[in-house]
Design an enzyme around this catalytic site. Structure first.
Site, PDB file in Angstrom:
ATOM      1  N   LEU A   1       3.033   6.034  -2.806  1.00  0.00           N
ATOM      2  CA  LEU A   1       4.181   6.880  -3.114  1.00  0.00           C
ATOM      3  C   LEU A   1       4.544   6.853  -4.601  1.00  0.00           C
ATOM      4  O   LEU A   1       4.999   7.864  -5.139  1.00  0.00           O
ATOM      5  CB  LEU A   1       5.359   6.502  -2.229  1.00  0.00           C
TER       6      LEU A   1
ATOM      7  N   VAL B   1       0.837  -1.204   0.000  1.00  0.00           N
ATOM      8  CA  VAL B   1       0.000   0.000   0.000  1.00  0.00           C
ATOM      9  C   VAL B   1       0.873   1.256   0.000  1.00  0.00           C
ATOM     10  O   VAL B   1       0.584   2.217  -0.713  1.00  0.00           O
ATOM     11  CB  VAL B   1      -0.988   0.005   1.196  1.00  0.00           C
ATOM     12  N   CYS B   2       1.959   1.228   0.731  1.00  0.00           N
ATOM     13  CA  CYS B   2       2.876   2.375   0.747  1.00  0.00           C
ATOM     14  C   CYS B   2       3.506   2.576  -0.628  1.00  0.00           C
ATOM     15  O   CYS B   2       3.623   3.704  -1.104  1.00  0.00           O
ATOM     16  CB  CYS B   2       3.956   2.177   1.810  1.00  0.00           C
ATOM     17  N   GLN B   3       3.879   1.483  -1.265  1.00  0.00           N
ATOM     18  CA  GLN B   3       4.444   1.582  -2.605  1.00  0.00           C
ATOM     19  C   GLN B   3       3.421   2.164  -3.574  1.00  0.00           C
ATOM     20  O   GLN B   3       3.749   3.060  -4.360  1.00  0.00           O
ATOM     21  CB  GLN B   3       4.899   0.204  -3.090  1.00  0.00           C
TER      22      GLN B   3
END
Length: 156
Positions: free
Chosen positions: A53, A48-50
């Site tokens: 960002l 999810v962070c990937q």
């Protein structure tokens, strides 16, 4: 509860690792010059962070056109963040809050996330040129992405 709109944004200086070495990045560097979008994210190398960002990196021109810098902050080391950025094509500055001081000041630190203590909540803040928070959003659900349309509306 995350810091609120109209609050003075807590000042910070954090480390960013680039090919040139460790650099200090301070919120005060944008004072009077640009708006700053702060994106707190839980951990590098997570899906999810990937997604978040990489998406912001791909649309970075939209923020530049609104006279805003976008910085992402996690409790990962600057070295892990650099490897994460290189492996995924993330181009926004990733700032290390390894000591958890900034996430604490913005009140966006999980007490416990999946057994991990002291991980940043997925959160978004806009800091105006005057140093005041003009947008504040934080989620207890690490899978929920910030409402980027709201962020961009505040920047206009």
């Amino acid at each position: 509860m995350a810091i609120s709109v109209n609050s003075i944004a807590p000042e910070f200086t954090l480390k960013q690792k680039t090919a040139d070495g460790l650099n200090d990045v301070s919120l005060k560097d944008n004072a009077g010059k640009k708006q700053t979008v702060l994106l707190f994210f839980p951990l590098a190398f997570t899906s999810v962070c990937q997604k978040e960002l990489c998406s912001v990196s791909a649309g970075l021109d939209q923020y530049s056109d609104l006279d805003a810098d976008v910085w992402a902050i996690s409790v990962d080391s600057p070295f892990a963040q650099e490897a994460f950025a290189k492996s995924t094509g993330i181009t926004i500055p990733l700032l290390s809050d390894f000591n958890k001081e900034v996430a604490t000041a913005y009140d966006v630190l999980y007490a416990d996330l999946l057994g991990l203590k002291g991980v940043a909540k997925r959160s978004a803040f806009v800091v105006g040129k005057d140093g005041k928070v003009t947008y504040s959003w934080s989620s207890d659900d690490p899978k929920q992405l910030p409402p980027f349309d709201e962020i961009q509306a505040v920047l206009r």
